[in-house]
Design a protein around this motif. Structure first.
Motif, PDB file in Angstrom:
ATOM      1  N   GLY A  31       0.826  -1.203   0.000  1.00  0.00           N
ATOM      2  CA  GLY A  31       0.000   0.000   0.000  1.00  0.00           C
ATOM      3  C   GLY A  31       0.862   1.255   0.000  1.00  0.00           C
ATOM      4  N   LEU A  32       0.484   2.223  -0.825  1.00  0.00           N
ATOM      5  CA  LEU A  32       1.151   3.532  -0.862  1.00  0.00           C
ATOM      6  C   LEU A  32       0.217   4.615  -0.331  1.00  0.00           C
ATOM      7  CD1 LEU A  32       2.464   3.157  -4.525  1.00  0.00           C
ATOM      8  CD2 LEU A  32       3.878   3.034  -2.457  1.00  0.00           C
ATOM      9  N   ASN A  33      -1.069   4.369  -0.484  1.00  0.00           N
ATOM     10  CA  ASN A  33      -2.076   5.310   0.005  1.00  0.00           C
ATOM     11  C   ASN A  33      -2.132   5.183   1.528  1.00  0.00           C
ATOM     12  OD1 ASN A  33      -4.492   6.529   0.790  1.00  0.00           O
ATOM     13  ND2 ASN A  33      -5.450   6.121  -1.192  1.00  0.00           N
ATOM     14  N   PRO A  34      -1.832   6.285   2.241  1.00  0.00           N
ATOM     15  CA  PRO A  34      -1.751   6.177   3.704  1.00  0.00           C
ATOM     16  C   PRO A  34      -3.088   5.856   4.364  1.00  0.00           C
ATOM     17  CG  PRO A  34      -1.476   8.465   2.983  1.00  0.00           C
ATOM     18  CD  PRO A  34      -1.500   7.625   1.743  1.00  0.00           C
ATOM     19  N   ALA A  35      -4.192   6.001   3.599  1.00  0.00           N
ATOM     20  CA  ALA A  35      -5.507   5.673   4.164  1.00  0.00           C
ATOM     21  C   ALA A  35      -5.768   4.165   4.142  1.00  0.00           C
ATOM     22  CB  ALA A  35      -6.595   6.417   3.393  1.00  0.00           C
ATOM     23  N   TYR A  36      -4.921   3.401   3.428  1.00  0.00           N
ATOM     24  CA  TYR A  36      -5.127   1.957   3.351  1.00  0.00           C
ATOM     25  C   TYR A  36      -4.582   1.265   4.596  1.00  0.00           C
ATOM     26  CZ  TYR A  36      -6.165   2.278  -1.709  1.00  0.00           C
ATOM     27  OH  TYR A  36      -6.704   2.557  -2.936  1.00  0.00           O
ATOM     28  N   ALA A  37      -5.181   0.120   4.913  1.00  0.00           N
ATOM     29  CA  ALA A  37      -4.711  -0.689   6.040  1.00  0.00           C
ATOM     30  C   ALA A  37      -4.171  -2.015   5.501  1.00  0.00           C
ATOM     31  CB  ALA A  37      -5.873  -0.961   6.987  1.00  0.00           C
ATOM     32  N   PRO A  38      -3.168  -2.596   6.178  1.00  0.00           N
ATOM     33  CA  PRO A  38      -2.736  -3.940   5.765  1.00  0.00           C
ATOM     34  C   PRO A  38      -3.934  -4.891   5.827  1.00  0.00           C
ATOM     35  CG  PRO A  38      -1.225  -3.019   7.401  1.00  0.00           C
ATOM     36  CD  PRO A  38      -2.405  -2.095   7.335  1.00  0.00           C
ATOM     37  N   GLY A  39      -4.042  -5.736   4.816  1.00  0.00           N
ATOM     38  CA  GLY A  39      -5.191  -6.646   4.765  1.00  0.00           C
ATOM     39  C   GLY A  39      -6.368  -6.090   3.975  1.00  0.00           C
ATOM     40  N   SER A  40      -6.213  -4.867   3.431  1.00  0.00           N
ATOM     41  CA  SER A  40      -7.278  -4.318   2.572  1.00  0.00           C
ATOM     42  C   SER A  40      -7.293  -5.063   1.245  1.00  0.00           C
ATOM     43  CB  SER A  40      -7.030  -2.839   2.262  1.00  0.00           C
ATOM     44  OG  SER A  40      -7.045  -2.071   3.435  1.00  0.00           O
ATOM     45  N   LEU A  41      -8.437  -5.057   0.592  1.00  0.00           N
ATOM     46  CA  LEU A  41      -8.533  -5.521  -0.794  1.00  0.00           C
ATOM     47  C   LEU A  41      -8.693  -4.283  -1.665  1.00  0.00           C
ATOM     48  CD1 LEU A  41     -11.053  -8.504  -0.434  1.00  0.00           C
ATOM     49  CD2 LEU A  41      -8.563  -8.622  -0.723  1.00  0.00           C
ATOM     50  N   MET A  42      -7.873  -4.182  -2.689  1.00  0.00           N
ATOM     51  CA  MET A  42      -7.979  -3.039  -3.606  1.00  0.00           C
ATOM     52  C   MET A  42      -8.358  -3.522  -5.005  1.00  0.00           C
ATOM     53  SD  MET A  42      -5.200  -0.145  -4.834  1.00  0.00           S
ATOM     54  CE  MET A  42      -4.591  -1.004  -6.315  1.00  0.00           C
ATOM     55  N   ILE A  43      -9.514  -3.102  -5.477  1.00  0.00           N
ATOM     56  CA  ILE A  43      -9.890  -3.356  -6.862  1.00  0.00           C
ATOM     57  C   ILE A  43      -9.104  -2.377  -7.734  1.00  0.00           C
ATOM     58  CG2 ILE A  43     -11.816  -3.358  -8.515  1.00  0.00           C
ATOM     59  CD1 ILE A  43     -11.947  -5.552  -6.289  1.00  0.00           C
TER      60      ILE A  43
END
Ligand code: HPA
Length: 277
Positions: free
Chosen positions: A120-132
């Motif tokens: 993740g590069l977006n600081p709003a993301y959390a580890p374990g997120s799913l990104m479409i």
């Protein structure tokens, strides 16, 4: 024979082999990335062929990737699943590493679903997120379509204005909402050559050029699939989130552990998505 003619002949030989082996045509190509080989366990009536038995298939050099092609159904859809993919950092050219996608696209699939593990590069993301994947940036210094174009396969200059199918994105996001899945994101994936991971300065740069997640795969396969006219859907498991102002070591074991932990959510999402397709 020139290089492209040789490649074309190899693709045709592999496609002929698989056509003889499986009577039913796959509707969907599924690429299972790092830590996601477990998706294979959810295929109904699976038939497995090791890559080594398929003419001209490359061999995986990464231990976290098995090397099997599986045919089966998922949510009632006929799927050809690549368990283990090839990467630019292994030494393959973009054309070589996309050989399986080119072969499977010849069997008549209309869609490709590609998964990967990403940082993740977006600081709003959390580890374990799913990104479409909404879009991508290619920083791998190669393109699978470089060289003479085979017009029977697709156009010289394929359009990538909507590389990831907007309708499929809407549908999978709707499935995620229906299931009440937390940490669902939709963002831009940047492919770097690897195998070294990003420095803090590179992380800052990748964020500034517009990426939300970074990985070492996927983009070459997507380019080939779009060239072949397949609709594409991509999903990243965000295994770690990189903060350039407080960069922690990125460890492969942690990437794999986090991805495997998140894979169950991805499986739930895909089963729902395939059912409704
Ligand atoms: N960088 C690049 N590739 C990755 C990462 C990362 O942080 N995590 C998983 N794959």
């Amino acid at each position: 024979m020139n290089e492209m003619e040789t490649y074309r002949r190899r693709v045709e030989e592999a496609a002929t082999f698989l056509t003889a082996r499986f009577r039913e045509r796959p509707e969907i190509i599924l690429i299972m990335g790092t830590g996601l080989g477990g998706l294979a366990a959810h295929l109904d009536n699976p038939q497995t062929i090791p890559y080594a038995e398929i003419p001209h298939f490359p061999r995986s050099t990464v231990t976290s990737h098995a090397g099997n092609l599986l045919f089966g159904t998922l949510g009632g859809k006929r799927v050809a699943a690549l368990q283990g993919r090839f990467h630019y950092y292994e030494g393959y050219s973009a054309r070589e590493l996309t050989f399986p996608v080119r072969v499977l696209s010849q069997l008549g699939a209309g869609m490709m679903l590609v998964s990967n593990a990403a940082g993740g590069l977006n600081p709003a993301y959390a580890p374990g997120s799913l990104m479409i994947l909404r879009d991508h940036i290619n920083l791998i210094p190669d393109n699978p379509l470089r060289g003479i174009n085979i017009d029977a396969w697709g156009p010289r200059f394929p359009d990538l204005s909507a590389a990831y199918d907007p309708e499929l994105i809407d549908r999978i996001m709707a499935c995620a909402a229906k299931l009440g899945l937390a940490n669902m994101e939709c963002g831009v994936y940047v492919a770097i050559p690897g195998p070294s991971l990003e420095t803090p300065a590179e992380t800052r740069y990748l964020r500034q050029i517009g990426a939300d997640a970074v990985g070492m795969s996927t983009v070459p396969e997507v380019i080939v699939a779009r060239h072949a006219g397949l609709k594409v859907l991509g999903v990243s498991v965000v295994s770690n989130v990189n903060d350039p102002d407080n960069q922690q070591p990125i460890l492969l074991e942690e990437i794999i552990a986090q991805t495997e932990q998140t894979a169950a959510r991805l499986v739930r999402l895909l089963l729902e998505f395939f059912k409704e397709l």
